[in-house]
Structure formats: C-alpha cells, structure tokens
Design an enzyme around this catalytic site. Sequence first.
Site, PDB file in Angstrom:
ATOM      1  N   ASP A 199     -24.603 -54.036  31.118  1.00  0.00           N
ATOM      2  CA  ASP A 199     -23.264 -53.528  30.794  1.00  0.00           C
ATOM      3  C   ASP A 199     -22.531 -54.548  29.923  1.00  0.00           C
ATOM      4  O   ASP A 199     -23.024 -55.661  29.704  1.00  0.00           O
ATOM      5  CB  ASP A 199     -22.481 -53.222  32.096  1.00  0.00           C
ATOM      6  CG  ASP A 199     -22.209 -54.472  32.935  1.00  0.00           C
ATOM      7  OD1 ASP A 199     -21.633 -55.443  32.397  1.00  0.00           O
ATOM      8  OD2 ASP A 199     -22.574 -54.494  34.129  1.00  0.00           O
ATOM      9  N   HIS A 252     -31.725 -59.151  29.494  1.00  0.00           N
ATOM     10  CA  HIS A 252     -32.390 -57.864  29.728  1.00  0.00           C
ATOM     11  C   HIS A 252     -31.897 -56.762  28.788  1.00  0.00           C
ATOM     12  O   HIS A 252     -32.103 -55.580  29.058  1.00  0.00           O
ATOM     13  CB  HIS A 252     -32.207 -57.425  31.183  1.00  0.00           C
ATOM     14  CG  HIS A 252     -33.000 -58.275  32.149  1.00  0.00           C
ATOM     15  ND1 HIS A 252     -32.755 -58.317  33.493  1.00  0.00           N
ATOM     16  CD2 HIS A 252     -34.038 -59.116  31.939  1.00  0.00           C
ATOM     17  CE1 HIS A 252     -33.608 -59.145  34.080  1.00  0.00           C
ATOM     18  NE2 HIS A 252     -34.386 -59.645  33.155  1.00  0.00           N
ATOM     19  N   GLU A 299     -24.733 -61.957  50.156  1.00  0.00           N
ATOM     20  CA  GLU A 299     -25.923 -62.165  50.993  1.00  0.00           C
ATOM     21  C   GLU A 299     -26.718 -63.320  50.426  1.00  0.00           C
ATOM     22  O   GLU A 299     -26.647 -63.594  49.226  1.00  0.00           O
ATOM     23  CB  GLU A 299     -26.868 -60.960  50.925  1.00  0.00           C
ATOM     24  CG  GLU A 299     -26.251 -59.632  51.132  1.00  0.00           C
ATOM     25  CD  GLU A 299     -27.183 -58.512  50.653  1.00  0.00           C
ATOM     26  OE1 GLU A 299     -27.600 -57.739  51.520  1.00  0.00           O
ATOM     27  OE2 GLU A 299     -27.490 -58.433  49.451  1.00  0.00           O
ATOM     28  N   ALA A 334     -18.259 -61.716  44.607  1.00  0.00           N
ATOM     29  CA  ALA A 334     -17.997 -62.529  43.416  1.00  0.00           C
ATOM     30  C   ALA A 334     -16.518 -62.464  43.012  1.00  0.00           C
ATOM     31  O   ALA A 334     -15.921 -63.474  42.651  1.00  0.00           O
ATOM     32  CB  ALA A 334     -18.875 -62.060  42.264  1.00  0.00           C
TER      33      ALA A 334
HETATM   34  P1  NAD Z   1     -30.178 -56.588  42.331  1.00  0.00           P
HETATM   35  O1  NAD Z   1     -29.700 -55.162  42.295  1.00  0.00           O
HETATM   36  O2  NAD Z   1     -31.575 -56.885  42.627  1.00  0.00           O
HETATM   37  O3  NAD Z   1     -29.310 -57.392  43.403  1.00  0.00           O
HETATM   38  C1  NAD Z   1     -27.942 -57.318  43.440  1.00  0.00           C
HETATM   39  C2  NAD Z   1     -27.397 -58.543  44.127  1.00  0.00           C
HETATM   40  O4  NAD Z   1     -25.976 -58.462  44.054  1.00  0.00           O
HETATM   41  C3  NAD Z   1     -27.764 -58.655  45.609  1.00  0.00           C
HETATM   42  O5  NAD Z   1     -28.241 -59.946  45.857  1.00  0.00           O
HETATM   43  C4  NAD Z   1     -26.427 -58.419  46.324  1.00  0.00           C
HETATM   44  O6  NAD Z   1     -26.303 -59.215  47.492  1.00  0.00           O
HETATM   45  C5  NAD Z   1     -25.451 -58.883  45.291  1.00  0.00           C
HETATM   46  N1  NAD Z   1     -24.105 -58.309  45.390  1.00  0.00           N
HETATM   47  C6  NAD Z   1     -23.728 -57.085  45.827  1.00  0.00           C
HETATM   48  N2  NAD Z   1     -22.385 -56.970  45.771  1.00  0.00           N
HETATM   49  C7  NAD Z   1     -21.908 -58.151  45.261  1.00  0.00           C
HETATM   50  C8  NAD Z   1     -20.609 -58.647  44.969  1.00  0.00           C
HETATM   51  N3  NAD Z   1     -19.495 -57.919  45.162  1.00  0.00           N
HETATM   52  N4  NAD Z   1     -20.502 -59.902  44.458  1.00  0.00           N
HETATM   53  C9  NAD Z   1     -21.604 -60.669  44.243  1.00  0.00           C
HETATM   54  N5  NAD Z   1     -22.857 -60.238  44.523  1.00  0.00           N
HETATM   55  C10 NAD Z   1     -23.002 -58.994  45.021  1.00  0.00           C
HETATM   56  O7  NAD Z   1     -29.737 -57.183  40.954  1.00  0.00           O
HETATM   57  P2  NAD Z   1     -30.360 -58.342  40.070  1.00  0.00           P
HETATM   58  O8  NAD Z   1     -30.803 -59.479  40.924  1.00  0.00           O
HETATM   59  O9  NAD Z   1     -29.359 -58.562  39.013  1.00  0.00           O
HETATM   60  O10 NAD Z   1     -31.696 -57.741  39.404  1.00  0.00           O
HETATM   61  C11 NAD Z   1     -32.012 -56.432  39.210  1.00  0.00           C
HETATM   62  C12 NAD Z   1     -32.073 -55.933  37.793  1.00  0.00           C
HETATM   63  O11 NAD Z   1     -31.126 -54.902  37.763  1.00  0.00           O
HETATM   64  C13 NAD Z   1     -31.662 -56.802  36.673  1.00  0.00           C
HETATM   65  O12 NAD Z   1     -32.726 -56.835  35.786  1.00  0.00           O
HETATM   66  C14 NAD Z   1     -30.501 -56.093  35.967  1.00  0.00           C
HETATM   67  O13 NAD Z   1     -30.775 -55.993  34.578  1.00  0.00           O
HETATM   68  C15 NAD Z   1     -30.505 -54.744  36.521  1.00  0.00           C
HETATM   69  N6  NAD Z   1     -29.207 -54.094  36.783  1.00  0.00           N
HETATM   70  C16 NAD Z   1     -28.136 -54.249  35.952  1.00  0.00           C
HETATM   71  C17 NAD Z   1     -26.938 -53.632  36.239  1.00  0.00           C
HETATM   72  C18 NAD Z   1     -25.766 -53.835  35.299  1.00  0.00           C
HETATM   73  O14 NAD Z   1     -25.975 -54.033  34.105  1.00  0.00           O
HETATM   74  N7  NAD Z   1     -24.534 -53.833  35.815  1.00  0.00           N
HETATM   75  C19 NAD Z   1     -26.801 -52.836  37.381  1.00  0.00           C
HETATM   76  C20 NAD Z   1     -27.923 -52.664  38.199  1.00  0.00           C
HETATM   77  C21 NAD Z   1     -29.116 -53.307  37.897  1.00  0.00           C
END
Ligand code: NAD
Length: 238
Positions: A97, A112, A207, A223
């Site tokens: 995003d 990514h 977490e 965050a």
């Molecule tokens: P993930 O979905 O594997 O993990 C999400 C992490 O965010 C978890 O560890 C969780 O505990 C944490 N989390 C949840 N709510 C939170 C908050 N309010 N504040 C801080 N942390 C919080 O995501 P990842 O490790 O980034 O990897 C997965 C892949 O997903 C990446 O390659 C990414 O490109 C993609 N992704 C991107 C988006 C986006 O662009 N917004 C959304 C979903 C997935």
Amino acid sequence: MLAISPTDRVFVLTGAGVSAESGIPTFRGVGGLWRNYRIEEVASPHAWRRDPRLVWEFYSMRRRVAGAAKPNSAHLALAKLEQKLQDRLFLCTQNVDDLHEQSGSMRVVHMHGELFKSRCDRCSRPPFHDTNTYDPPAELPRCECGGRIRPHICWFGEVPFESERIFRALDECTIFMAVGTSGVVEPAASFVAHVSDRARTIYVGPEEPANLSAFTECHLGKAGEVLPEFLALQTWKI
Ligand code: NAD
Ligand code: ZN
C-alpha cells in the site's frame, strides 16, 4: 523512548501490521485466507499463468481496500522520524500500500512492490502508476508488445526488489527496528539476524514475532499506540 545519537543510522522494516489500524487486513491471523482468497492461489507466477482473471480480481479488491485507507499514527510517527533524520533513516516496507507515502515519508523502499503500479509480463517497459481495477468479465489489460499487464508485486517465488540497496543499508545501520511483521516471510525475516551482532534491534507489535530471539528488545502493543511515544520528537537526543 528511543535515543538516537548524531552518528546513528536507523533501519526500519515495516510489515502488514503497521497498516492494520488503517483497516487493511494482515495475511496471517485469518487462517491463511485473505478475504476469502487463498494467498498462494492468487499471488504467485503459477497463479498468474493459470488464472490471470482471478489474480486481477484479487488485486482489484486490494486496490479498492487500500485506496480507501488513510495512514494511522504509526505511519505519521515514521514520517516525522524521517523529517528529523533525513537519509539516516532507511524505511523498508513489505507493504504494497502507499500509506507511508500518504503520511509524508519521501524515501520508502517497497521490497515487495507497489499495489498502485503495474508492469508488462513480457517486455522491459518500466512499471507505471495504475489505479485501475479489472473485475471479470472485464477485458484484461494488454501491453503494446502483446504481453499481459500484471500487478507490480513480488509474488511468492519471485525475487524481492532493491536487495542491493537494502543490504547496504543493513550493513550501515546501528539501530534496527521491525514493526508489525510476523518474522516468517523471507528474506525480511532474516534482516535482524544480519545486523544483530552489532546493532540495537527492536521489535514493535502486539504479538511476539517468530524470530523474536534475534531481537534485543520487544515492545508489545499496536504500532499506532507504541510508535508515537517511542519515537517522540521532543525527547530525542540528537
Ligand atoms: P503478516 O500478515 O504475516 O503478519 C502481520 C503482523 O502484524 C503479525 O505479526 C501481527 O502480530 C502484526 N500486527 C497486527 N496488528 C498490528 C498492529 N496494530 N500493530 C503492529 N503490528 C500488528 O505480515 P508480514 O509479516 O508483513 O508478511 C506478509 C506479507 O504480506 C508481506 O509480504 C506483505 O507484502 C504482505 N501484505 C501486505 C499488506 C499491505 O500492503 N498493507 C497487507 C497484507 C499483507
Ligand atoms: Zn510489453
């Protein structure tokens, strides 16, 4: 609160969690499904070859979700940190995003890819800005060369972008902070191990991540709640 000296260089890695409070769902924690899509069936070169319509349906949905989202206080705290540190902050995101940019960050490295960019799957035409949505039965977009236009995203099995710049910045950093990332998606999950013998390493999220043991500090919380205080401007020792 984070004290940063004039010689410190800060590397921040953000993951899906940093955008969670903006209403963009993370991948994990929803049983491997992202709004009813099994991620490996829509985010891989194999999926693209097998069913490009389904892939565009998924990314069109994600463009709509992200297009309606606004940055939260975590994005804003990181943008302020960049204003203060300038090029001593390296902001690397796994997110596709544009919420870091919307909050004012100028130097975001999207390892990514970017949701609002597309590229040709055949020729070397550079990626271009694209906010279109392509829902079936719409005609899928084609390049002048005859190739298909695909999302500018690093799918499972593809090589992340900007690796050289990223590893140079990792080699130079004295403070490494990961925010809202589960610590399972490689290569980002190994960044902390790459720097942990010489940099201060901090995790922020609700977490513990899978790679917790590589961090020297872990601040549990959302965050958007932790970062504004942790990075509070008035307390910086610069
Ligand atoms: P993930 O979905 O594997 O993990 C999400 C992490 O965010 C978890 O560890 C969780 O505990 C944490 N989390 C949840 N709510 C939170 C908050 N309010 N504040 C801080 N942390 C919080 O995501 P990842 O490790 O980034 O990897 C997965 C892949 O997903 C990446 O390659 C990414 O490109 C993609 N992704 C991107 C988006 C986006 O662009 N917004 C959304 C979903 C997935
Ligand atoms: Zn082309």
